[in-house]
Scaffold this motif. Structure first.
Motif, PDB file in Angstrom:
ATOM      1  N   PHE A 113     -45.384  -2.156  24.656  1.00 32.31           N
ATOM      2  CA  PHE A 113     -44.397  -2.298  23.592  1.00 32.31           C
ATOM      3  C   PHE A 113     -43.977  -0.962  22.989  1.00 32.31           C
ATOM      4  CE2 PHE A 113     -45.567  -6.930  22.378  1.00 32.31           C
ATOM      5  CZ  PHE A 113     -44.892  -7.360  23.506  1.00 32.31           C
ATOM      6  N   SER A 114     -44.561   0.136  23.434  1.00 35.73           N
ATOM      7  CA  SER A 114     -44.118   1.441  22.931  1.00 35.73           C
ATOM      8  C   SER A 114     -42.814   1.889  23.583  1.00 35.73           C
ATOM      9  CB  SER A 114     -45.197   2.497  23.169  1.00 35.73           C
ATOM     10  OG  SER A 114     -45.427   2.665  24.559  1.00 35.73           O
ATOM     11  N   GLU A 115     -42.415   1.230  24.653  1.00 34.44           N
ATOM     12  CA  GLU A 115     -41.155   1.523  25.327  1.00 34.44           C
ATOM     13  C   GLU A 115     -40.180   0.366  25.125  1.00 34.44           C
ATOM     14  OE1 GLU A 115     -41.991   2.263  29.385  1.00 34.44           O
ATOM     15  OE2 GLU A 115     -43.207   4.063  29.005  1.00 34.44           O
ATOM     16  N   TYR A 140     -51.320  -2.304  19.277  1.00 32.65           N
ATOM     17  CA  TYR A 140     -50.725  -1.526  18.190  1.00 32.65           C
ATOM     18  C   TYR A 140     -51.064  -0.042  18.260  1.00 32.65           C
ATOM     19  CZ  TYR A 140     -55.436  -1.946  16.191  1.00 32.65           C
ATOM     20  OH  TYR A 140     -56.789  -1.905  15.993  1.00 32.65           O
ATOM     21  N   GLY A 141     -51.953   0.351  19.153  1.00 34.68           N
ATOM     22  CA  GLY A 141     -52.397   1.743  19.170  1.00 34.68           C
ATOM     23  C   GLY A 141     -51.294   2.732  19.477  1.00 34.68           C
ATOM     24  N   ILE A 149     -41.557   8.397  16.402  1.00 35.74           N
ATOM     25  CA  ILE A 149     -40.823   7.360  15.676  1.00 35.74           C
ATOM     26  C   ILE A 149     -40.275   6.314  16.634  1.00 35.74           C
ATOM     27  CG2 ILE A 149     -38.869   6.944  14.139  1.00 35.74           C
ATOM     28  CD1 ILE A 149     -39.243   9.752  13.052  1.00 35.74           C
ATOM     29  N   ASP A 150     -39.849   6.744  17.804  1.00 37.50           N
ATOM     30  CA  ASP A 150     -39.286   5.797  18.770  1.00 37.50           C
ATOM     31  C   ASP A 150     -40.335   4.781  19.223  1.00 37.50           C
ATOM     32  OD1 ASP A 150     -36.864   7.088  18.616  1.00 37.50           O
ATOM     33  OD2 ASP A 150     -37.270   8.392  20.348  1.00 37.50           O
ATOM     34  N   ALA A 151     -41.546   5.252  19.475  1.00 42.71           N
ATOM     35  CA  ALA A 151     -42.611   4.337  19.906  1.00 42.71           C
ATOM     36  C   ALA A 151     -42.933   3.336  18.806  1.00 42.71           C
ATOM     37  CB  ALA A 151     -43.858   5.129  20.288  1.00 42.71           C
ATOM     38  N   ARG A 152     -42.944   3.792  17.568  1.00 41.10           N
ATOM     39  CA  ARG A 152     -43.233   2.871  16.461  1.00 41.10           C
ATOM     40  C   ARG A 152     -42.110   1.856  16.285  1.00 41.10           C
ATOM     41  NH1 ARG A 152     -45.164   5.940  11.255  1.00 41.10           N
ATOM     42  NH2 ARG A 152     -46.585   6.665  12.889  1.00 41.10           N
ATOM     43  N   ARG A 153     -40.872   2.321  16.402  1.00 34.66           N
ATOM     44  CA  ARG A 153     -39.737   1.408  16.273  1.00 34.66           C
ATOM     45  C   ARG A 153     -39.720   0.389  17.410  1.00 34.66           C
ATOM     46  NH1 ARG A 153     -36.092   4.969  15.633  1.00 34.66           N
ATOM     47  NH2 ARG A 153     -35.529   5.230  17.829  1.00 34.66           N
ATOM     48  N   ARG A 169     -47.106 -18.644  18.947  1.00 31.27           N
ATOM     49  CA  ARG A 169     -48.250 -19.237  19.647  1.00 31.27           C
ATOM     50  C   ARG A 169     -48.676 -18.356  20.822  1.00 31.27           C
ATOM     51  NH1 ARG A 169     -47.569 -23.431  22.427  1.00 31.27           N
ATOM     52  NH2 ARG A 169     -45.316 -23.267  22.723  1.00 31.27           N
ATOM     53  N   GLY A 170     -49.975 -18.409  21.130  1.00 28.51           N
ATOM     54  CA  GLY A 170     -50.495 -17.739  22.316  1.00 28.51           C
ATOM     55  C   GLY A 170     -50.445 -16.230  22.260  1.00 28.51           C
ATOM     56  N   ILE A 171     -50.653 -15.639  21.090  1.00 32.47           N
ATOM     57  CA  ILE A 171     -50.573 -14.188  20.928  1.00 32.47           C
ATOM     58  C   ILE A 171     -51.921 -13.660  20.459  1.00 32.47           C
ATOM     59  CG2 ILE A 171     -49.539 -12.322  19.560  1.00 32.47           C
ATOM     60  CD1 ILE A 171     -46.951 -13.857  19.565  1.00 32.47           C
ATOM     61  N   ILE A 172     -52.362 -12.573  21.065  1.00 32.44           N
ATOM     62  CA  ILE A 172     -53.535 -11.851  20.588  1.00 32.44           C
ATOM     63  C   ILE A 172     -53.127 -10.406  20.305  1.00 32.44           C
ATOM     64  CG2 ILE A 172     -55.015 -13.310  22.018  1.00 32.44           C
ATOM     65  CD1 ILE A 172     -55.579 -10.768  23.704  1.00 32.44           C
ATOM     66  N   ILE A 173     -53.905  -9.743  19.475  1.00 31.53           N
ATOM     67  CA  ILE A 173     -53.613  -8.363  19.073  1.00 31.53           C
ATOM     68  C   ILE A 173     -54.821  -7.499  19.404  1.00 31.53           C
ATOM     69  CG2 ILE A 173     -52.976  -6.845  17.166  1.00 31.53           C
ATOM     70  CD1 ILE A 173     -51.748  -9.243  15.765  1.00 31.53           C
ATOM     71  N   SER A 174     -54.572  -6.399  20.093  1.00 28.40           N
ATOM     72  CA  SER A 174     -55.623  -5.446  20.461  1.00 28.40           C
ATOM     73  C   SER A 174     -55.180  -4.043  20.073  1.00 28.40           C
ATOM     74  CB  SER A 174     -55.928  -5.522  21.959  1.00 28.40           C
ATOM     75  OG  SER A 174     -56.300  -6.836  22.330  1.00 28.40           O
ATOM     76  N   SER A 175     -56.118  -3.111  20.189  1.00 23.38           N
ATOM     77  CA  SER A 175     -55.822  -1.754  19.727  1.00 23.38           C
ATOM     78  C   SER A 175     -55.263  -0.864  20.834  1.00 23.38           C
ATOM     79  CB  SER A 175     -57.091  -1.122  19.150  1.00 23.38           C
ATOM     80  OG  SER A 175     -58.062  -0.955  20.168  1.00 23.38           O
ATOM     81  N   GLU A 176     -55.882  -0.893  22.004  1.00 18.88           N
ATOM     82  CA  GLU A 176     -55.580   0.056  23.084  1.00 18.88           C
ATOM     83  C   GLU A 176     -55.690   1.494  22.567  1.00 18.88           C
ATOM     84  OE1 GLU A 176     -52.497   0.424  26.890  1.00 18.88           O
ATOM     85  OE2 GLU A 176     -51.810  -0.441  24.991  1.00 18.88           O
ATOM     86  N   ALA A 177     -56.723   1.724  21.776  1.00 14.46           N
ATOM     87  CA  ALA A 177     -56.929   3.037  21.164  1.00 14.46           C
ATOM     88  C   ALA A 177     -57.896   3.849  22.010  1.00 14.46           C
ATOM     89  CB  ALA A 177     -57.476   2.874  19.748  1.00 14.46           C
ATOM     90  N   LYS A 178     -57.483   5.056  22.348  1.00 16.97           N
ATOM     91  CA  LYS A 178     -58.334   5.937  23.138  1.00 16.97           C
ATOM     92  C   LYS A 178     -59.326   6.704  22.275  1.00 16.97           C
ATOM     93  CE  LYS A 178     -54.774   6.523  26.667  1.00 16.97           C
ATOM     94  NZ  LYS A 178     -53.913   7.486  27.407  1.00 16.97           N
ATOM     95  N   ARG A 179     -59.075   6.729  20.982  1.00 17.22           N
ATOM     96  CA  ARG A 179     -59.976   7.404  20.046  1.00 17.22           C
ATOM     97  C   ARG A 179     -60.216   6.508  18.843  1.00 17.22           C
ATOM     98  NH1 ARG A 179     -57.339  13.005  18.664  1.00 17.22           N
ATOM     99  NH2 ARG A 179     -55.542  11.618  18.413  1.00 17.22           N
ATOM    100  N   ALA A 180     -61.207   6.871  18.067  1.00 15.56           N
ATOM    101  CA  ALA A 180     -61.538   6.065  16.890  1.00 15.56           C
ATOM    102  C   ALA A 180     -60.431   6.104  15.842  1.00 15.56           C
ATOM    103  CB  ALA A 180     -62.852   6.558  16.282  1.00 15.56           C
ATOM    104  N   LEU A 181     -59.609   7.175  15.839  1.00 13.09           N
ATOM    105  CA  LEU A 181     -58.529   7.271  14.857  1.00 13.09           C
ATOM    106  C   LEU A 181     -57.450   6.217  15.074  1.00 13.09           C
ATOM    107  CD1 LEU A 181     -58.077  11.157  14.644  1.00 13.09           C
ATOM    108  CD2 LEU A 181     -59.137   9.652  12.954  1.00 13.09           C
ATOM    109  N   GLY A 182     -57.345   5.698  16.279  1.00 15.36           N
ATOM    110  CA  GLY A 182     -56.320   4.702  16.560  1.00 15.36           C
ATOM    111  C   GLY A 182     -56.736   3.274  16.286  1.00 15.36           C
ATOM    112  N   VAL A 183     -57.962   3.069  15.814  1.00 15.55           N
ATOM    113  CA  VAL A 183     -58.470   1.725  15.557  1.00 15.55           C
ATOM    114  C   VAL A 183     -58.241   1.375  14.092  1.00 15.55           C
ATOM    115  CG1 VAL A 183     -60.524   0.264  15.601  1.00 15.55           C
ATOM    116  CG2 VAL A 183     -60.185   1.973  17.381  1.00 15.55           C
ATOM    117  N   ARG A 184     -57.899   0.130  13.848  1.00 15.11           N
ATOM    118  CA  ARG A 184     -57.721  -0.360  12.487  1.00 15.11           C
ATOM    119  C   ARG A 184     -58.670  -1.526  12.229  1.00 15.11           C
ATOM    120  NH1 ARG A 184     -55.967   3.795  12.346  1.00 15.11           N
ATOM    121  NH2 ARG A 184     -53.936   4.574  11.602  1.00 15.11           N
ATOM    122  N   ALA A 185     -59.035  -1.689  10.969  1.00 10.14           N
ATOM    123  CA  ALA A 185     -59.936  -2.771  10.573  1.00 10.14           C
ATOM    124  C   ALA A 185     -59.258  -4.122  10.786  1.00 10.14           C
ATOM    125  CB  ALA A 185     -60.351  -2.599   9.112  1.00 10.14           C
ATOM    126  N   PRO A 186     -60.042  -5.188  10.912  1.00  7.62           N
ATOM    127  CA  PRO A 186     -59.437  -6.502  11.195  1.00  7.62           C
ATOM    128  C   PRO A 186     -58.388  -6.938  10.184  1.00  7.62           C
ATOM    129  CG  PRO A 186     -61.799  -6.575  11.574  1.00  7.62           C
ATOM    130  CD  PRO A 186     -61.517  -5.243  10.968  1.00  7.62           C
TER     131      PRO A 186
END
Length: 308
Positions: A113-115, A140-141, A149-153, A169-186
């Motif tokens: 979704f970044s593209e 969301y990572g 800005i383009d990736a966020r938009r 319906r049928g949606i899950i959310i993951s981080s795909e974070a390569k580092r700890a800075l890209g992770v967010r709390a639940p």
């Protein structure tokens, strides 16, 4: 229980221990370590070794992300379910997305979704995948870790269009974070889902209930027959120790023998009595009969005297 089913991992990743520790601290309980492959599948494909210093509170799963451009190049998807806990497809065009939704065996469909996605999501196509037990993943990572800005938009626009097409319906959310800075709390992830158009209940299900269903269905596919029948308990008999089995066998065998011995003794005693009666002479038999009559007459006279 909160799930993060997409954490990129390689065996030589120095940041993975920090990322896993941070995920455990902020409340996640199950994490899937993902490996991404594009193009034709290699002949010997196996997941990397799980990190040894991972927190004990985390349940680690293995996952394969397969970038799908031409479905004809990848005919071994069914065999990959035995090697990996989760198999996710990342289609790059509408044709491969349609094939993934209707025909291919996978657990997740995870789009980048970044593209900017060059096609529109259709409800009929996406609902066919949801009916087959396949879930759509939003990562969301890419829109948080300074990708621009383009990736966020693009992340916000694509997530909103997917939520609108699937009716949430049928949606899950993951981080795909390569580092700890890209992770967010639940709960931060739930707030992001509310911004994208999901309700708070649906946002919580995207990291709790729906993700649990994904892992449960994937396990059922691996352990059951055609993903439908699973033998939970086969009714095995409890094991009996050798000493107890010998004792039981001895008692069972001993009981019929004693009964047989008693019957044989009775049968032997009866012919002996008959032989004793036959051995008496006629004179002896008459004498015994006369004695019995005299004893009976004496008893009758005594009874008359007592009555008078």
């Amino acid at each position: 229980m909160f799930y993060d089913l997409n954490v990129p991992y390689s065996s030589d990743d120095p940041e993975i221990s920090h990322t896993l520790n941070f995920l455990a601290e902020i409340g996640y309980t199950t994490v899937a370590l993902s490996q991404t492959i594009s193009g034709k599948l290699p002949p010997n494909l196996a997941p990397p070794t799980v990190p040894v210093n991972a927190p004990k509170s985390l349940k680690l799963l293995t996952r394969l992300n397969l970038i799908l451009a031409d479905p004809s190049q990848n005919q071994r998807l069914t065999s990959l379910t035995q090697a990996y806990d989760l198999v996710a497809l990342r289609p790059t065009n509408e044709k491969s997305l349609l094939n993934a939704c209707t025909n291919l065996e996978c657990d997740l469909i995870s789009l980048d979704f970044s593209e900017r996605i060059p096609f529109h999501f259709k409800f009929k196509m996406l609902s066919a995948a949801i009916e087959r037990g396949i879930r759509f993943e939003i990562c969301y990572g890419s829109g948080i870790t300074g990708s621009g800005i383009d990736a966020r938009r693009n992340l916000i626009g694509n997530a909103m269009s997917l939520i609108r097409a699937t009716r949430g319906r049928g949606i899950i959310i993951s981080s795909e974070a390569k580092r700890a800075l890209g992770v967010r709390a639940p709960w931060d992830v739930i707030n992001l889902a509310c911004i994208w158009g999901l309700s708070q209940e649906r946002g919580k299900e995207a990291i709790c209930e729906e993700t649990r269903k994904v892992t449960a269905l994937a396990k059922l596919k691996r352990t059951s027959w055609r993903g439908a029948i699973d033998v939970v308990y086969g009714g095995e008999k409890p094991k009996v120790e050798e000493g107890q089995s010998k004792k039981k066998g001895a008692t069972k065998k001993g009981a019929p023998q004693t009964e047989a011995n008693a019957d044989s003794l009775k049968r032997k005693a009866e012919p002996a009595a008959e032989e004793a009666e036959k051995s008496l002479s006629k004179r002896e038999q008459k004498r015994r009969a006369k004695k019995v009559r005299l004893d009976g007459a004496g008893d009758g006279a005594a009874d008359d005297k007592t009555a008078s």
